[in-house]
Design an enzyme around this catalytic site. Structure first.
Site, mmCIF file in Angstrom:
data_model
loop_
_atom_site.group_PDB
_atom_site.id
_atom_site.type_symbol
_atom_site.label_atom_id
_atom_site.label_comp_id
_atom_site.label_asym_id
_atom_site.label_seq_id
_atom_site.Cartn_x
_atom_site.Cartn_y
_atom_site.Cartn_z
ATOM 1 N N GLU A 40 0.780 -1.247 -0.020
ATOM 2 C CA GLU A 40 -0.116 0.077 0.033
ATOM 3 C C GLU A 40 0.868 1.228 -0.053
ATOM 4 O O GLU A 40 2.068 1.249 0.229
ATOM 5 C CB GLU A 40 -0.926 -0.094 1.212
ATOM 6 C CG GLU A 40 -0.267 -0.010 2.656
ATOM 7 C CD GLU A 40 -0.814 0.467 3.627
ATOM 8 O OE1 GLU A 40 -1.328 1.734 3.599
ATOM 9 O OE2 GLU A 40 -1.334 -0.210 4.625
ATOM 10 N N LYS A 42 -4.805 -2.008 14.828
ATOM 11 C CA LYS A 42 -4.092 -1.237 15.943
ATOM 12 C C LYS A 42 -5.153 -1.282 17.229
ATOM 13 O O LYS A 42 -6.239 -1.178 17.306
ATOM 14 C CB LYS A 42 -3.950 0.256 15.128
ATOM 15 C CG LYS A 42 -3.091 0.393 13.982
ATOM 16 C CD LYS A 42 -3.331 1.663 13.296
ATOM 17 C CE LYS A 42 -2.409 1.820 12.160
ATOM 18 N NZ LYS A 42 -3.043 0.885 11.040
#
Length: 301
Positions: free
Chosen positions: A25, A158
């Protein structure tokens, strides 16, 4: 429908000859890491893929054209020029307006699959945000994976997110979650989020075998979650303090939507004196190497 896109010569050749390819990405480079660490990481990640016999395919939208595989000059541009943050829903807008944009997990997976690439390495998956019962703030990454046949190698989600709810949504959307060498779902900066993984594999060959079987049986993607290397794990006390401070900061400033994650990560980076940045780079590198090994196993005769 196949979106308009342009593959680099290396990627085009690898697709034609069956060589292993790993999608990478660009949001990590444009919005996740500060300069010059972002450009250094871009080169290191691509070299890790090549070291295992693969072809790196960093993905971004430049001048309104989705590009699969970037030149050195294009990587420079992603790491230095202003870039819109593009999720899957934003791709048509970026193409239609002819703008530059860095792709999130959802957008990268969408474009990788359209190009015929099925292995994708990233840092952390997006998920359900804390307080989503009131805000409905759920990352498009989860919806994209439910209908996009891409194996995402990551370090879980996360810890700023609602991990339990994220795992529930992945189950509801029939996206398998595998732990690589672990029975615990990773928490990005921390090796153990406090939640188990449904399945475990211990070799790239096992991961490749499961992915091949899954693709024959279902249209969804799959998550291969690898803990951050032990040497780079963020100290638990420091992590918890930074998370509490960051959440308070976001609430105080009224930050919402797609701006929440960048704001929290920026706080982690600045308030930790660079410790979280080192953790972030270490886990992305480890995930890229694992993705390259899985891609090599998939390409093996």
């Amino acid at each position: 429908m196949t979106p308009p896109l342009t593959c680099s010569p290396d990627v085009t050749d690898a697709l034609a000859t069956g060589r292993p390819i790993v999608a990478l990405e660009s949001t990590l480079l444009a919005h996740g890491l500060p300069a010059p660490a972002n450009r250094e990481a871009a080169a290191e990640l691509e070299e890790l893929v090549r070291a295992h016999g693969g072809v790196p395919a960093t993905i971004a939208v430049l001048d309104g054209v989705p590009r699969i595989g970037l030149t050195a000059a294009e990587l420079d541009r992603v790491c230095s020029a202003p870039m819109a943050k593009l999720s899957a829903r934003d791709l048509g807008v970026a193409v239609g307006l002819g703008i530059d944009g860095a792709t999130t997990v959802a957008a990268t997976a969408t474009l990788a699959a359209a190009a015929g690439i099925s292995v994708f390495a990233t840092g952390g998956l997006g998920g359900v945000h804390r307080g989503a019962r009131d805000t409905w703030d759920v990352s498009a990454d989860l919806a994209a994976l439910s209908g996009t046949p891409v194996l995402v190698v990551c370090s879980g989600v996360k810890s700023i997110l609602d991990v339990a709810a994220t795992l529930e949504v992945l189950e509801t959307r029939s996206v398998p979650v595998l732990g690589y060498g672990t029975d615990a779902f990773p928490g990005f900066y921390r090796r153990d989020s406090g939640h188990p993984v449904p399945w475990r594999v211990d070799t790239p060959q096992q991961a490749a075998a499961v992915w091949v079987a899954h693709r024959r049986l279902a249209p969804s993607g799959m998550v291969l979650a690898q803990p951050v290397p032990q040497f780079a794990e963020l100290d638990a006390e420091l992590h918890d303090r930074l998370l509490a401070e960051g959440l308070a900061l976001v609430a105080e400033r009224g930050i919402t939507g797609k701006d929440v994650t960048p704001a929290l990560l920026e706080h982690f980076h600045t308030a930790s004196g660079g410790a979280s940045l080192a953790t972030n780079v270490a886990l992305v590198k480890a995930n890229t190497e694992l993705a390259a090994r899985v891609a090599a196993a998939l390409a093996a005769p």
